[in-house]
Design a protein around this motif. Structure first.
Motif, mmCIF file in Angstrom:
data_model
loop_
_atom_site.group_PDB
_atom_site.id
_atom_site.type_symbol
_atom_site.label_atom_id
_atom_site.label_comp_id
_atom_site.label_asym_id
_atom_site.label_seq_id
_atom_site.Cartn_x
_atom_site.Cartn_y
_atom_site.Cartn_z
ATOM 1 N N THR A 1 19.849 -2.177 -45.392
ATOM 2 C CA THR A 1 21.073 -1.660 -45.041
ATOM 3 C C THR A 1 22.062 -2.591 -45.708
ATOM 4 O O THR A 1 22.320 -3.795 -45.639
ATOM 5 C CB THR A 1 21.401 -1.920 -43.603
ATOM 6 O OG1 THR A 1 20.257 -1.077 -42.890
ATOM 7 C CG2 THR A 1 22.549 -1.429 -42.935
ATOM 8 N N ARG A 2 23.118 -1.899 -46.333
ATOM 9 C CA ARG A 2 24.110 -3.034 -47.159
ATOM 10 C C ARG A 2 25.320 -2.064 -47.602
ATOM 11 O O ARG A 2 25.269 -0.787 -47.470
ATOM 12 C CB ARG A 2 23.454 -3.392 -48.566
ATOM 13 C CG ARG A 2 22.790 -2.196 -49.295
ATOM 14 C CD ARG A 2 22.140 -2.734 -50.569
ATOM 15 N NE ARG A 2 21.637 -1.849 -51.474
ATOM 16 C CZ ARG A 2 20.724 -0.829 -51.289
ATOM 17 N NH1 ARG A 2 19.967 -1.225 -50.336
ATOM 18 N NH2 ARG A 2 20.440 -0.203 -52.311
ATOM 19 N N VAL A 3 26.414 -2.748 -47.881
ATOM 20 C CA VAL A 3 27.760 -1.896 -48.423
ATOM 21 C C VAL A 3 27.381 -1.198 -49.628
ATOM 22 O O VAL A 3 26.903 -1.954 -50.583
ATOM 23 C CB VAL A 3 28.868 -2.989 -48.444
ATOM 24 C CG1 VAL A 3 30.072 -2.264 -48.751
ATOM 25 C CG2 VAL A 3 28.923 -3.768 -47.113
ATOM 26 N N THR A 4 27.633 -0.062 -49.832
ATOM 27 C CA THR A 4 27.345 0.779 -50.907
ATOM 28 C C THR A 4 28.529 1.215 -51.534
ATOM 29 O O THR A 4 28.724 1.609 -52.631
ATOM 30 C CB THR A 4 26.415 1.905 -50.736
ATOM 31 O OG1 THR A 4 27.004 2.717 -49.707
ATOM 32 C CG2 THR A 4 24.922 1.371 -50.509
ATOM 33 N N ASN A 5 29.826 1.470 -50.687
ATOM 34 C CA ASN A 5 30.973 2.206 -51.336
ATOM 35 C C ASN A 5 32.060 1.777 -50.388
ATOM 36 O O ASN A 5 31.953 1.177 -49.408
ATOM 37 C CB ASN A 5 30.919 3.774 -51.115
ATOM 38 C CG ASN A 5 29.654 4.113 -52.127
ATOM 39 O OD1 ASN A 5 28.549 4.257 -51.548
ATOM 40 N ND2 ASN A 5 29.832 4.503 -53.262
ATOM 41 N N GLU B 1 30.122 -6.515 -51.907
ATOM 42 C CA GLU B 1 30.166 -7.770 -50.772
ATOM 43 C C GLU B 1 31.284 -7.722 -49.954
ATOM 44 O O GLU B 1 32.442 -7.762 -50.543
ATOM 45 C CB GLU B 1 30.030 -8.770 -51.529
ATOM 46 C CG GLU B 1 29.693 -10.125 -50.534
ATOM 47 C CD GLU B 1 29.329 -11.462 -51.218
ATOM 48 O OE1 GLU B 1 28.213 -11.769 -51.662
ATOM 49 O OE2 GLU B 1 30.335 -12.053 -51.618
ATOM 50 N N ALA B 2 31.128 -7.382 -48.785
ATOM 51 C CA ALA B 2 32.405 -7.265 -47.865
ATOM 52 C C ALA B 2 32.078 -8.686 -47.002
ATOM 53 O O ALA B 2 31.488 -8.912 -46.337
ATOM 54 C CB ALA B 2 32.102 -6.021 -46.943
ATOM 55 N N VAL B 3 33.542 -9.423 -46.979
ATOM 56 C CA VAL B 3 33.772 -10.651 -46.001
ATOM 57 C C VAL B 3 34.585 -9.972 -44.894
ATOM 58 O O VAL B 3 35.586 -9.464 -45.004
ATOM 59 C CB VAL B 3 34.330 -11.483 -46.833
ATOM 60 C CG1 VAL B 3 34.475 -12.762 -45.973
ATOM 61 C CG2 VAL B 3 33.720 -11.739 -48.280
#
Length: 204
Positions: free
Chosen positions: A80-84, A192-194
């Motif tokens: 599961t990860r940030v894609t867009n 990458e979302a902080v």
């Protein structure tokens, strides 16, 4: 000009993806809904009154569209990860005209009183390996963000790692002014979302 609207985190399945995100953030995701036109469903989290977080996955109980799904979900696999990331605009036709080739064509969508137009690529793949934002235009005053319980989570930074960093930055410069968004040279496209959360900084 574009304004950051929400970020999309993709998962192979909504249930396990929800568990992944909730464990990372220490916050429960809220019910979202289904997208019958795309065969997807989601869960949501507030980023304040104007922005939000979307966990999205293919809905196994829904038929798919006659073209690839948005966010390249048909080819998604792995963690599961940030894609867009998704940016809203006042005139989606005008935004499409100045966006890079492959940004997509307008789809009219609706769920309850939420009405929006989204630019969906014909092949499901957004420009620059998915790093260019998807475009959305909301119609009327209804928007998901103010309806979500505010748990104090905020987007602090969005980092776009790209092997085409200079070209991506040049494509974004005339359209977006958001100091949180940075383009970084990288060997493969990734986002990458902080996040600032009640339990501290979290990087997704």
């Amino acid at each position: 000009m574009l304004t950051l609207d929400h970020i999309a985190v993709s998962a192979e399945a909504l249930g396990p993806g929800t568990a992944d995100v909730e464990a990372a953030l220490g916050q429960p995701l809220l019910p979202g809904g289904v997208h019958p036109d795309m065969g997807t469903h989601n869960r949501l989290l507030s980023f304040g009154p104007d922005e939000y977080f979307e966990l999205i996955a293919i809905d196994p109980d829904a038929p798919g569209p006659d073209q690839p799904r948005w966010f390249n979900l048909d080819e998604f696999s792995g963690p599961t990860r940030v894609t867009n990331w998704i940016c809203r605009c006042p005139d989606i036709e005008a935004a499409i005209a100045v966006a890079p080739d492959g940004i997509g064509v307008p789809w009219q969508l609706q769920r309850a009183d939420l009405r929006w137009t989204m630019a969906v690529p014909r092949d499901g793949k957004l420009p620059f390996g998915g790093l260019f934002p998807a475009l959305i235009q909301w119609h009327g005053d209804a928007h998901p963000a103010p309806r979500l319980k505010d748990t104090g989570v905020r987007l602090a930074a969005l980092r776009l790692f790209s092997p085409e960093a200079d070209a991506l930055q040049a494509a974004l410069n005339p359209l977006l002014r958001d100091a949180r968004v940075t383009v970084i040279a990288g060997q493969a496209p990734r986002i990458e979302a902080v996040l600032s959360t009640p339990i501290g900084e979290v990087i997704l």
